[in-house]
Write a protein that holds these residues in place. Structure first.
Motif, PDB file in Angstrom:
ATOM      1  N   UNK A   2     -24.863 -47.338 115.791  1.00 20.06           N
ATOM      2  CA  UNK A   2     -25.291 -46.793 117.793  1.00 20.06           C
ATOM      3  C   UNK A   2     -23.932 -47.199 117.669  1.00 20.06           C
ATOM      4  N   UNK A   3     -22.803 -47.027 117.170  1.00 16.56           N
ATOM      5  CA  UNK A   3     -21.118 -46.750 117.498  1.00 16.56           C
ATOM      6  C   UNK A   3     -20.830 -45.344 117.734  1.00 16.56           C
ATOM      7  N   UNK A   4     -21.641 -44.502 116.402  1.00 13.77           N
ATOM      8  CA  UNK A   4     -21.461 -43.213 116.319  1.00 13.77           C
ATOM      9  C   UNK A   4     -20.779 -42.562 114.871  1.00 13.77           C
ATOM     10  N   UNK A   5     -20.408 -43.915 114.023  1.00 12.93           N
ATOM     11  CA  UNK A   5     -19.848 -43.261 112.525  1.00 12.93           C
ATOM     12  C   UNK A   5     -21.078 -42.842 112.021  1.00 12.93           C
ATOM     13  N   UNK A   6     -22.436 -43.735 112.232  1.00 12.15           N
ATOM     14  CA  UNK A   6     -23.226 -43.827 111.334  1.00 12.15           C
ATOM     15  C   UNK A   6     -24.607 -42.910 111.040  1.00 12.15           C
ATOM     16  N   UNK A   7     -25.686 -42.088 110.705  1.00  7.48           N
ATOM     17  CA  UNK A   7     -26.307 -41.404 110.725  1.00  7.48           C
ATOM     18  C   UNK A   7     -27.259 -41.640 109.515  1.00  7.48           C
ATOM     19  N   UNK A   8     -28.537 -41.964 109.741  1.00  7.41           N
ATOM     20  CA  UNK A   8     -29.347 -42.093 108.919  1.00  7.41           C
ATOM     21  C   UNK A   8     -30.433 -40.667 108.679  1.00  7.41           C
ATOM     22  N   UNK A   9     -30.612 -40.418 107.141  1.00  3.06           N
ATOM     23  CA  UNK A   9     -31.775 -38.645 107.290  1.00  3.06           C
ATOM     24  C   UNK A   9     -32.644 -39.417 106.048  1.00  3.06           C
ATOM     25  N   UNK A  10     -33.926 -38.171 106.811  1.00  2.92           N
ATOM     26  CA  UNK A  10     -34.481 -38.567 105.929  1.00  2.92           C
ATOM     27  C   UNK A  10     -35.138 -37.069 104.830  1.00  2.92           C
ATOM     28  N   UNK A  11     -34.196 -36.348 104.487  1.00  2.89           N
ATOM     29  CA  UNK A  11     -34.676 -35.778 103.575  1.00  2.89           C
ATOM     30  C   UNK A  11     -33.266 -34.804 103.472  1.00  2.89           C
ATOM     31  N   UNK A  12     -33.540 -33.932 102.206  1.00  5.37           N
ATOM     32  CA  UNK A  12     -32.467 -32.832 101.724  1.00  5.37           C
ATOM     33  C   UNK A  12     -32.057 -32.306 102.631  1.00  5.37           C
ATOM     34  N   UNK A  13     -32.757 -31.256 103.156  1.00 12.73           N
ATOM     35  CA  UNK A  13     -33.078 -29.964 104.051  1.00 12.73           C
ATOM     36  C   UNK A  13     -32.471 -30.830 106.149  1.00 12.73           C
TER      37      UNK A  13
END
Length: 346
Positions: free
Chosen positions: A286-297
């Motif tokens: 929410x703060x803009x420092x983290x990102x969740x990813x779901x795949x290698x691409x």
């Protein structure tokens, strides 16, 4: 514990762990007098433990609930605190069948919870001895970062290169990182796996055949390498200092590990999709420092975006740092309560 030790140096402190992942890292910890495994939770073990230790104050952390130990605290009228507590409405405490779990909560003298939602959930079952204090880990990682000292071998390995630091990784993370970095030959990778037994290190060497192990690395080594595998325990909280971009493992397994260790150094923090039970990860996104990813691409795309856009990279990192800074202070609130209520005195 360290702050209490400073305030009351004559007090003795016993630190216990239930799992090897905690114990192995802290078994030689000098900030307390004793470090042990907590015996299995049983009526007999709890009674024997309290007969031997006879504590004047007991502190449990986050979501450690051991029925017989908690009950023994209540029977002996030993002050019992929960720190960094976090509650969700899907937990048994708040269900029709949760009577046993609610009895455990009634053993506590006071709860220090991370957020207002946890406070309201406790109040919904008539537990009012609670305070919103936040998470003590924000204070802890900040202190570690402030005391940072360079690691010569890591400095030489990183040099001036862009570095992806992947911490507390599991096999699912490691395969994903291998695929994502395939088209980024200029990116150096440091992997600090969650498990460092021989089988896992051998598996990592198969995935990254050109990698060098930290145990084989010296500050004066001339061996060229673009991937470094950390085959020891205890360095990770300092290693994130060297990251250009941080990746925290566990998100493709049972749940992510500590994102704050990376965020405190002002790094963009990437992790897998299993993060919903971790308030700090939600807040970091929410703060803009983290990102969740779901795949290698998807990981590859984000890495390329940050590498090609320095402004966006720095902006995300700054938001991570500010997120940690804004959430410090839980330790002081807990210490103030202990002092005001004379729970631990000379």
């Amino acid at each position: 514990m360290e702050n209490l030790k400073k305030q009351i140096p004559d007090s003795k402190f016993l630190l216990t762990f239930f799992s090897p992942s905690g114990y192995e890292i802290r078994k030689d910890y000098k900030g307390v007098d004793w470090v042990f495994y907590l015996p299995l939770d049983s009526k007999r073990n709890a009674k024997t433990f309290f007969d031997i230790v006879n504590p004047v104050l007991a502190v449990f952390v986050k979501y450690d609930y051991w029925y017989y130990y908690l009950n023994e605290c209540k029977k002996r009228k030993t002050p019992l605190l929960l720190v960094s507590g976090i509650f969700r409405k899907d937990q048994p405490f708040f269900k029709w069948y949760g009577n046993l779990h609610r009895r455990m909560l009634n053993c506590f003298t006071h709860f220090f919870v991370q957020d207002k939602e946890s406070l309201q959930l406790l109040q919904s079952i008539n537990i009012n001895n609670a305070t919103v204090a936040g998470d003590t880990r924000f204070d802890r990682v900040s202190e570690i970062a402030e005391k940072f000292t360079p690691i010569e071998e890591i400095e030489k390995f990183c040099s001036s290169a862009l570095v992806l630091l992947a911490g507390s990784t599991w096999p699912e993370d490691e395969k994903l990182i291998k695929d994502a970095a395939a088209n980024l030959p200029y990116l150096k990778i440091i992997i600090a796996p969650h498990e460092i037994h021989k089988e896992h290190i051998d598996q990592l060497k198969l995935i990254f055949p050109d990698a060098v192990l930290y145990s084989q690395l010296t500050a004066h080594s001339s061996q060229p390498a673009t991937c470094l595998i950390i085959d020891n325990i205890g360095m990770l909280s300092k290693l994130y200092h060297y990251a250009t971009i941080a990746y925290v493992g566990g998100g493709f397994n049972k749940g992510i590990h500590n994102t704050l260790e990376a965020a405190v150094y002002g790094k963009p923090v990437l992790f897998g999709p299993n993060y919903k039970k971790f308030k700090e990860a939600i807040g970091l996104i929410e703060y803009g420092g983290g990102i969740s990813i779901t795949s290698g691409s998807e990981l590859s795309t984000i890495l390329q975006k940050f590498i090609s856009n320095k402004t966006e990279l720095e902006s995300s990192g700054k938001k991570s740092f500010e997120f940690v800074k804004q959430n410090k202070g839980a330790t002081e609130k807990i210490l103030d309560y202990i002092k005001a209520n004379r729970l631990l005195t000379n």
